[in-house]
Write a protein that holds these residues in place. Sequence first.
Motif, mmCIF file in Angstrom:
data_model
loop_
_atom_site.group_PDB
_atom_site.id
_atom_site.type_symbol
_atom_site.label_atom_id
_atom_site.label_comp_id
_atom_site.label_asym_id
_atom_site.label_seq_id
_atom_site.Cartn_x
_atom_site.Cartn_y
_atom_site.Cartn_z
ATOM 1 N N THR A 1 0.865 -1.178 0.000
ATOM 2 C CA THR A 1 0.000 0.000 0.000
ATOM 3 C C THR A 1 0.905 1.233 0.000
ATOM 4 O OG1 THR A 1 -1.555 -1.201 1.406
ATOM 5 C CG2 THR A 1 -1.755 1.216 1.369
ATOM 6 N N ILE A 2 0.602 2.231 -0.843
ATOM 7 C CA ILE A 2 1.375 3.488 -0.799
ATOM 8 C C ILE A 2 0.459 4.616 -0.332
ATOM 9 C CG2 ILE A 2 2.801 5.134 -2.060
ATOM 10 C CD1 ILE A 2 3.545 2.972 -4.009
ATOM 11 N N ALA B 1 -2.233 -4.524 0.889
ATOM 12 C CA ALA B 1 -2.752 -5.372 1.963
ATOM 13 C C ALA B 1 -3.067 -4.595 3.240
ATOM 14 C CB ALA B 1 -1.766 -6.497 2.266
ATOM 15 N N VAL B 2 -2.446 -3.435 3.435
ATOM 16 C CA VAL B 2 -2.935 -2.535 4.487
ATOM 17 C C VAL B 2 -4.067 -1.757 3.822
ATOM 18 C CG1 VAL B 2 -2.421 -0.553 5.951
ATOM 19 C CG2 VAL B 2 -0.714 -2.362 5.670
ATOM 20 N N ARG C 1 -7.563 0.500 2.915
ATOM 21 C CA ARG C 1 -8.098 1.849 3.107
ATOM 22 C C ARG C 1 -8.849 1.948 4.443
ATOM 23 N NH1 ARG C 1 -12.765 4.674 -0.594
ATOM 24 N NH2 ARG C 1 -12.997 6.476 0.740
ATOM 25 N N GLU C 2 -9.647 0.909 4.730
ATOM 26 C CA GLU C 2 -10.451 0.911 5.950
ATOM 27 C C GLU C 2 -9.545 0.939 7.193
ATOM 28 O OE1 GLU C 2 -10.778 -1.073 3.311
ATOM 29 O OE2 GLU C 2 -12.859 -1.010 2.632
ATOM 30 N N GLU C 3 -8.471 0.143 7.160
ATOM 31 C CA GLU C 3 -7.539 0.124 8.305
ATOM 32 C C GLU C 3 -6.850 1.479 8.454
ATOM 33 O OE1 GLU C 3 -5.752 -4.329 8.748
ATOM 34 O OE2 GLU C 3 -5.285 -3.321 6.866
ATOM 35 N N LEU C 4 -6.486 2.092 7.314
ATOM 36 C CA LEU C 4 -5.813 3.391 7.368
ATOM 37 C C LEU C 4 -6.749 4.454 7.921
ATOM 38 C CD1 LEU C 4 -3.930 3.239 3.940
ATOM 39 C CD2 LEU C 4 -2.910 3.069 6.223
ATOM 40 N N LEU D 1 -9.081 -5.847 1.008
ATOM 41 C CA LEU D 1 -8.044 -6.284 0.078
ATOM 42 C C LEU D 1 -8.551 -6.301 -1.372
ATOM 43 C CD1 LEU D 1 -5.160 -7.399 -0.158
ATOM 44 C CD2 LEU D 1 -6.062 -9.675 0.392
ATOM 45 N N GLY D 2 -9.879 -6.382 -1.532
ATOM 46 C CA GLY D 2 -10.485 -6.380 -2.871
ATOM 47 C C GLY D 2 -10.171 -5.112 -3.657
#
Length: 329
Positions: free
Chosen positions: A180-181, A196-197, A199-202, A312-313
């Motif tokens: 992820t960037i 794999a990190v 958007r929701e986690e960020l 991850l999708g």
Amino acid sequence: MSIVSPTYENIVKAAQILRSGGLVSFPTETVYGVGANALDESAVKKIFAVKGRPATNPLIVHISSLADLPAITGPLPSLLSTKIEKLSAFWPGPLSLVLPASPSLPRVVTAGLATVAVRIPSHPIAQELIREAGIPIAAPSANRSSYVSPTTAQHVADGLGDSLEIILNGGPCTIGLESTILSLMSDTPVLLRAGAVTREELETALGKIEVRRSAESGSEAVSSPGLLKEHYCPHTPVVLYGAPVSGYSRIGFISFGVQPTRSHDTHFETVITLSKNGNLNEVANRLFSALRDLDKIGLDLIVIDTCDAQGLGLAIMDRITRAAARTQK
Ligand code: TXA
Ligand code: MG
């Protein structure tokens, strides 16, 4: 053949090659990288040469711990340090952050930008190599520019083998998609590449973030170099499931275990099933290998299953949409 097992002796040898200005390929949890000493301009130039990579596309600098960050970015304002702290659960891991670049970093690494992408990989071989070398390592994915990223040592050898002294073999990468960037250069962080990190986690860690879509135009591609629309392309044409396939006879299908693998109007000559039930970790993990495998057997078309662009999708849909971009022109 330059694939070697990651013994201590081979890691020491690889570290010496890096320190003396050479290139080494090594595994990370995302994909294999081809690395050079980030502080050595002529070493970094070799990366662009072996990949056939345009000099306008900057590299990610890999370090082994947060203590090494200031050497790459220079001293950071406290606002940025706070944001990085909030992301500490993801480092080491599959996250690259775009931050201010230290003036001492050779500009060939950043393609002339005032920012640098930095990552702390969690893979034990990558960690050991960076620590043993004692230098930051600039490393893109170890594929020819714009081809599919490598997730095994053999993939690296297939694409770049002749130009590398050593490919450290860590087996298949556990994640299988590039990191992820996330750019922290504006008030609202910007997701430049999904990975794999998620958007929701960020967003849970940082609050609202902006999501950049793939660049549509050349000029946008240059200002956001991570977003070249046509990327990860196999040589065989690619379409997403549901697109018209008339005019193609030898068709392969990469199934996520979502859409039916048999259809009354299309005959799939070969089917690779990445997951029985749409498990996105399995899909991500095996996608690039499947694309490479199908690209070798002389098909006219590769059809790829689709999934919801969530979690991850989002990263999976990003990669397969770009793989299909050349065909859909
Ligand atoms: O998982 C990964 O990130 C792998 C492993 C080896 O770490 N590396 C990787 O590197 O995928 P590469 O070069 O294939 O992709 C890095 C992307 C490029 O699209 C580049 O344009 C973007 O990161 N990038 C690098 N520096 C940047 C910057 N300062 N601003 C915006 N984008 C940047
Ligand atoms: Mg790449």
